[in-house]
Motif scaffolding. Structure first.
Motif, PDB file in Angstrom:
ATOM      1  N   VAL A   1     -10.508   7.936   5.603  1.00 39.79           N
ATOM      2  CA  VAL A   1     -10.921   8.498   4.310  1.00 39.79           C
ATOM      3  C   VAL A   1     -12.447   8.464   4.252  1.00 39.79           C
ATOM      4  O   VAL A   1     -13.055   7.393   4.236  1.00 39.79           O
ATOM      5  CB  VAL A   1     -10.333   7.688   3.135  1.00 39.79           C
ATOM      6  CG1 VAL A   1     -10.744   8.324   1.810  1.00 39.79           C
ATOM      7  CG2 VAL A   1      -8.819   7.601   3.248  1.00 39.79           C
TER       8      VAL A   1
ATOM      9  N   SER B   1      -9.420   3.960   7.864  1.00 43.24           N
ATOM     10  CA  SER B   1      -8.149   4.689   7.904  1.00 43.24           C
ATOM     11  C   SER B   1      -8.352   6.192   7.880  1.00 43.24           C
ATOM     12  O   SER B   1      -7.382   6.956   7.817  1.00 43.24           O
ATOM     13  CB  SER B   1      -7.272   4.265   6.724  1.00 43.24           C
ATOM     14  OG  SER B   1      -7.019   2.877   6.745  1.00 43.24           O
TER      15      SER B   1
ATOM     16  N   LYS C   1      -6.366   4.138  -5.665  1.00 38.42           N
ATOM     17  CA  LYS C   1      -7.034   4.976  -4.675  1.00 38.42           C
ATOM     18  C   LYS C   1      -7.517   6.303  -5.255  1.00 38.42           C
ATOM     19  O   LYS C   1      -8.282   7.024  -4.594  1.00 38.42           O
ATOM     20  CB  LYS C   1      -6.083   5.273  -3.511  1.00 38.42           C
ATOM     21  CG  LYS C   1      -5.727   4.080  -2.650  1.00 38.42           C
ATOM     22  CD  LYS C   1      -4.824   4.565  -1.511  1.00 38.42           C
ATOM     23  CE  LYS C   1      -4.490   3.463  -0.546  1.00 38.42           C
ATOM     24  NZ  LYS C   1      -3.650   3.971   0.570  1.00 38.42           N
ATOM     25  N   THR C   2      -7.063   6.631  -6.458  1.00 41.53           N
ATOM     26  CA  THR C   2      -7.465   7.885  -7.096  1.00 41.53           C
ATOM     27  C   THR C   2      -7.755   7.630  -8.572  1.00 41.53           C
ATOM     28  O   THR C   2      -7.278   6.634  -9.154  1.00 41.53           O
ATOM     29  CB  THR C   2      -6.356   8.959  -6.999  1.00 41.53           C
ATOM     30  OG1 THR C   2      -5.216   8.532  -7.782  1.00 41.53           O
ATOM     31  CG2 THR C   2      -5.927   9.180  -5.558  1.00 41.53           C
TER      32      THR C   2
ATOM     33  N   GLU D   1       0.834  -1.199   0.000  1.00 38.37           N
ATOM     34  CA  GLU D   1       0.000   0.000   0.000  1.00 38.37           C
ATOM     35  C   GLU D   1       0.869   1.248   0.000  1.00 38.37           C
ATOM     36  O   GLU D   1       1.904   1.311   0.679  1.00 38.37           O
ATOM     37  CB  GLU D   1      -0.917   0.024   1.227  1.00 38.37           C
ATOM     38  CG  GLU D   1      -1.863   1.218   1.256  1.00 38.37           C
ATOM     39  CD  GLU D   1      -2.775   1.229   2.474  1.00 38.37           C
ATOM     40  OE1 GLU D   1      -3.714   2.049   2.482  1.00 38.37           O
ATOM     41  OE2 GLU D   1      -2.536   0.441   3.416  1.00 38.37           O
ATOM     42  N   ASP D   2       0.474   2.238  -0.777  1.00 35.52           N
ATOM     43  CA  ASP D   2       1.029   3.587  -0.680  1.00 35.52           C
ATOM     44  C   ASP D   2      -0.129   4.562  -0.887  1.00 35.52           C
ATOM     45  O   ASP D   2      -1.298   4.160  -0.872  1.00 35.52           O
ATOM     46  CB  ASP D   2       2.180   3.805  -1.679  1.00 35.52           C
ATOM     47  CG  ASP D   2       1.770   3.617  -3.142  1.00 35.52           C
ATOM     48  OD1 ASP D   2       0.613   3.924  -3.495  1.00 35.52           O
ATOM     49  OD2 ASP D   2       2.600   3.162  -3.950  1.00 35.52           O
ATOM     50  N   GLU D   3       0.167   5.827  -1.066  1.00 38.54           N
ATOM     51  CA  GLU D   3      -0.895   6.828  -1.161  1.00 38.54           C
ATOM     52  C   GLU D   3      -1.682   6.745  -2.467  1.00 38.54           C
ATOM     53  O   GLU D   3      -2.744   7.372  -2.609  1.00 38.54           O
ATOM     54  CB  GLU D   3      -0.323   8.245  -1.001  1.00 38.54           C
ATOM     55  CG  GLU D   3       0.654   8.675  -2.083  1.00 38.54           C
ATOM     56  CD  GLU D   3       2.101   8.322  -1.751  1.00 38.54           C
ATOM     57  OE1 GLU D   3       2.992   9.120  -2.146  1.00 38.54           O
ATOM     58  OE2 GLU D   3       2.343   7.274  -1.115  1.00 38.54           O
ATOM     59  N   HIS D   4      -1.198   5.951  -3.428  1.00 38.43           N
ATOM     60  CA  HIS D   4      -1.828   5.874  -4.740  1.00 38.43           C
ATOM     61  C   HIS D   4      -2.593   4.575  -5.001  1.00 38.43           C
ATOM     62  O   HIS D   4      -3.584   4.575  -5.732  1.00 38.43           O
ATOM     63  CB  HIS D   4      -0.770   6.034  -5.839  1.00 38.43           C
ATOM     64  CG  HIS D   4       0.086   7.248  -5.676  1.00 38.43           C
ATOM     65  ND1 HIS D   4      -0.395   8.525  -5.828  1.00 38.43           N
ATOM     66  CD2 HIS D   4       1.410   7.362  -5.342  1.00 38.43           C
ATOM     67  CE1 HIS D   4       0.594   9.393  -5.623  1.00 38.43           C
ATOM     68  NE2 HIS D   4       1.677   8.715  -5.329  1.00 38.43           N
TER      69      HIS D   4
ATOM     70  N   SER E   1      -4.396   7.622 -10.567  1.00 38.16           N
ATOM     71  CA  SER E   1      -3.625   6.382 -10.488  1.00 38.16           C
ATOM     72  C   SER E   1      -4.333   5.256 -11.238  1.00 38.16           C
ATOM     73  O   SER E   1      -3.684   4.416 -11.870  1.00 38.16           O
ATOM     74  CB  SER E   1      -3.370   5.993  -9.026  1.00 38.16           C
ATOM     75  OG  SER E   1      -4.578   5.793  -8.324  1.00 38.16           O
TER      76      SER E   1
END
Length: 239
Positions: free
Chosen positions: A47, A45, A70-71, A9-12, A74
């Protein structure tokens, strides 16, 4: 659902492990799916209104790794990686018997129709889609009480070259080595199918196929290679 795991997992994006038997995406029966899990996870988390971009899917009876964006940005970039063959995926499978060659290339032409099993043919024809995969036999063991298939199970590693519906399942069935537990693509006699289902040692509705490896150049981290690899499900050892 309790067996679902976040493997990267990362921010994207996320790479999620989907257990066999769980849907990738919801259906008309509103059964829980990986998409539902991802929404719940991200809300937990912090969101409030998470974006879930399911980039690809895995058949319900198959376990393995799924990429979720997540976006929207991406999702667009990762989908482009798939279209440009920049995503590498591998599978592990347990098949009946042992192929003549311990490694090789399978090439077929598939007939895909909604609601029916995919059919694999050796010859090209109008309306058929080319399917290719590479495989390697990792080992074989004796079956418990079945004398067909020379009395063997084989563990194989599979690398997809194309990504067709039910490709691995239909191609191994076409060469006479169906995946353990996969009654949909077990084309032998009904009597032998019944024996096969009794010896598969898998929970009902699951097949011995797992998407265990995925790698890709991260489009939002300067092309850094992300690799995720998992072992096959622990209960396969019983096979």
């Amino acid at each position: 659902m309790s067996k679902i795991r976040i493997e990267y997992e990362d921010e994207h994006l996320m790479v999620v492990y989907k257990p066999a038997g769980v849907l990738s995406q919801g259906d008309r029966n509103n059964e829980p799916s990986i998409v539902d899990y991802a929404k719940m996870y991200l809300r937990g988390s912090g969101v409030n209104d998470p974006y879930i971009g399911l980039i690809h899917r895995i058949d319900r009876p198959v376990a393995g790794l799924l990429m979720i964006a997540k976006t929207k940005r991406s999702a667009e970039l990762i989908s482009r990686l798939f279209k440009n063959d920049r995503v590498r995926k591998k599978y592990l499978a347990v098949i009946f018997g042992r192929p003549d060659d311990d490694k090789g290339l399978l090439k077929h032409y598939l007939l895909e129709k909604e609601g029916v099993s995919t059919k694999a043919f050796k010859e090209k024809a109008l309306g058929l889609k080319e399917a290719q995969l590479e495989y390697q036999v990792l080992g074989s063991v004796k079956l418990h009480d079945i004398h067909e298939f020379e009395g063997l199970f084989s563990l194989v590693s599979v690398r997809l070259i194309t990504g067709r519906k039910h490709q691995i399942r239909s191609q191994f069935s076409a060469i006479g080595h169906p995946i353990v537990g996969d009654s949909k693509y077990f084309t032998h006699t009904e009597k032998l199918k019944e024996k096969m289902l009794k010896c598969n040692f898998l929970p009902w509705g699951e097949i011995a196929l797992c998407s265990n490896y995925i790698s890709f150049p991260h489009p939002l981290k300067n092309g850094k290679i992300v690799e995720v690899e998992i072992p096959y499900p622990s209960y396969w050892i019983k096979i």
